[in-house]
Structures are given as C-alpha cells and as structure tokens.
Design an enzyme around this catalytic site. Structure first.
Site: not given
Length: 257
Positions: A24, A71, A131, A161, A165, A194, A196
């Site tokens: 994506i 990172d 931030r 996960y 999210k 998707i 990927t």
C-alpha cells in the site's frame, strides 16, 4: 494552493509516506508522484526502498521523490526524517502513516516480545510520526493513518495486531481534535484483505489461504494496493477539505454486517 494543471493536481504539494517500499505504501507513493506531488518515501527495508524509488522513476520519469531509511519504532529516526524533509522541501502538506507489521497468535501464546514488537511498530510508530508531523505540517494539511479492518473488529489470534490497529483509530480521532483549529485534517483508512507482500506472507502463494481470508467480504476478492492509494490520495487532496476524524473501511464489505 491547488495546481492549475488538472492532470497533475498535486504538483504544489509535499507528502511523506511510511512503509513505502512495498504494498500500500509503495502504491500510494507512486499514485502521488504520478499526480505531480513531491514525495518523501521511508521504510526500514533499505534494498526494497531503493527498488521502489527506481520503479517509480521508471513509471514517472520526472518524479519528484527521495527516500530515507526510517524505523518508525525509533522516535529519533522519525524526528530526523521529518525535520530533514521539511528543511529540504520547505514545507510538508500531508503525511501517510502506513508502516506496519502483522503477527498472529492466541493471547495465551503471545510473548511480551511479540506484543512489544507489534505495538512498537503499528501503534507507537504512528504516535512517533504524528508527534513529529503535527508541528511540521502546514496549516490546512492532511494526515492519513492506515489502520485495518482489524482496527474496528476483533479476530481470533489477533490480540496484538487488533489492539495496535484499534489504537491507530484512537490516535486518529485524538489528533484530529487537537489540530482542527489549524485546518489540519486527520483521517484513517481501514483496509480489508489487500494483495500485498504482508498478506502473501500470511496466506502463502498458492491462493487457497487468500481465498479463505476473503470469505468474510461481500466482494469475494482481495483488494489492490492501488485501490487504497486512490482513497489516500482523495483524503490528502483538496476535494476532502470537510472530512476529518473519519474512518474509511475499504474492505470489500467485510464490516457491512
């Protein structure tokens, strides 16, 4: 300022994209470059990031792009990239926070290390980006956070996960409330299945696992990265100026019921 060229509506804009080496993130970076935007790509995968830049330049010979190995779980890495991007280009108009990883295991089997890894990239990474980006982004800008269908539902084996999210959704809404006075919009995309490399790693390459993952969706197919990129492009552009703190489930109808 909107572009006067309808074929390149983003040519006056500067955007950042995390997780831009594959999937994506790559599709989004290419989509923006095709429309004339200046795009700063980042990813932790240096070799894939180099290939991504080369591929975009092959498709868009006059692409205004650069890349940095970042990172997102490391605040200093994110801070340095955002600062350097603004110094180089003079402004940042929008950001796509897409970097993420996926690990699945039942709660009783999830180690502290796995929990910290997933939350560190998927949630703390978005926090680090927000931030750094909020002070740097131009008034009237737009931020798009890539969450997941797992950010609005629960899944067996998906504690880390899903928690990460769901957290991205919460960060999106908090950030939107904090920056609204500056005309900055913050929205989240929640993709379903998707096509990927990350999904390939989960399902294997024989297609059977992918079919099983698509079963909950009304549209019994996997989405294309380009379909998510187009939605991100809309949310970054001037056509969505009245849209903020919204979640866009681009999931083939997975969450329709």
């Amino acid at each position: 300022m909107a572009s006067s060229n309808p074929a390149r509506p983003l040519e006056s804009k500067v955007f950042t994209v995390t997780g831009a080496a594959r999937g994506i993130g790559f599709a989004t970076a290419q989509y923006l470059a095709e429309r004339g935007a200046t795009v700063s790509l980042s990813d932790i995968l240096q070799s894939d990031l180099t290939k991504a830049e080369q591929q975009i330049r092959h498709t868009v010979p006059d692409a205004k792009i650069d890349y940095t190995v970042v990172d997102v779980s490391d605040a200093s890495s994110v801070d340095s990239w955002i600062h350097a991007t603004k110094e180089k280009h003079g402004r940042i108009d929008g950001c796509v926070n897409n970097a993420g990883i996926c690990r699945f295991s039942n709660i009783a089997d999830t180690s502290d290390a796995e929990w910290d890894l997933v939350l560190g990239v998927n949630l703390r990474g978005v926090f680090h980006c927000l931030r750094a980006q909020i002070p740097a982004i131009a008034d009237g800008g737009s931020i798009v956070n890539v969450s997941s269908v797992a950010g609005v539902i629960g899944m067996p084996g998906g504690a880390a996960y899903c928690a990460s999210k769901h957290g991205v959704v919460a960060l999106t809404r908090c950030a939107a409330a904090e920056v609204a006075a500056r005309g900055i919009r913050v929205n989240a995309i929640c993709p379903g299945v998707i096509k990927t490399p990350m999904v390939d790693e989960i399902t294997g390459t024989n297609g059977q696992g992918l079919d099983q993952m698509c079963e909950p969706q009304l549209l019994k197919r996997a989405g294309e990265p380009r379909e998510i990129a187009a939605l991100a492009g809309f949310l970054l552009g001037d056509e969505s100026r009245f849209t903020t703190s919204s979640l866009y489930t681009c999931d083939g109808g997975w969450t329709s019921s």
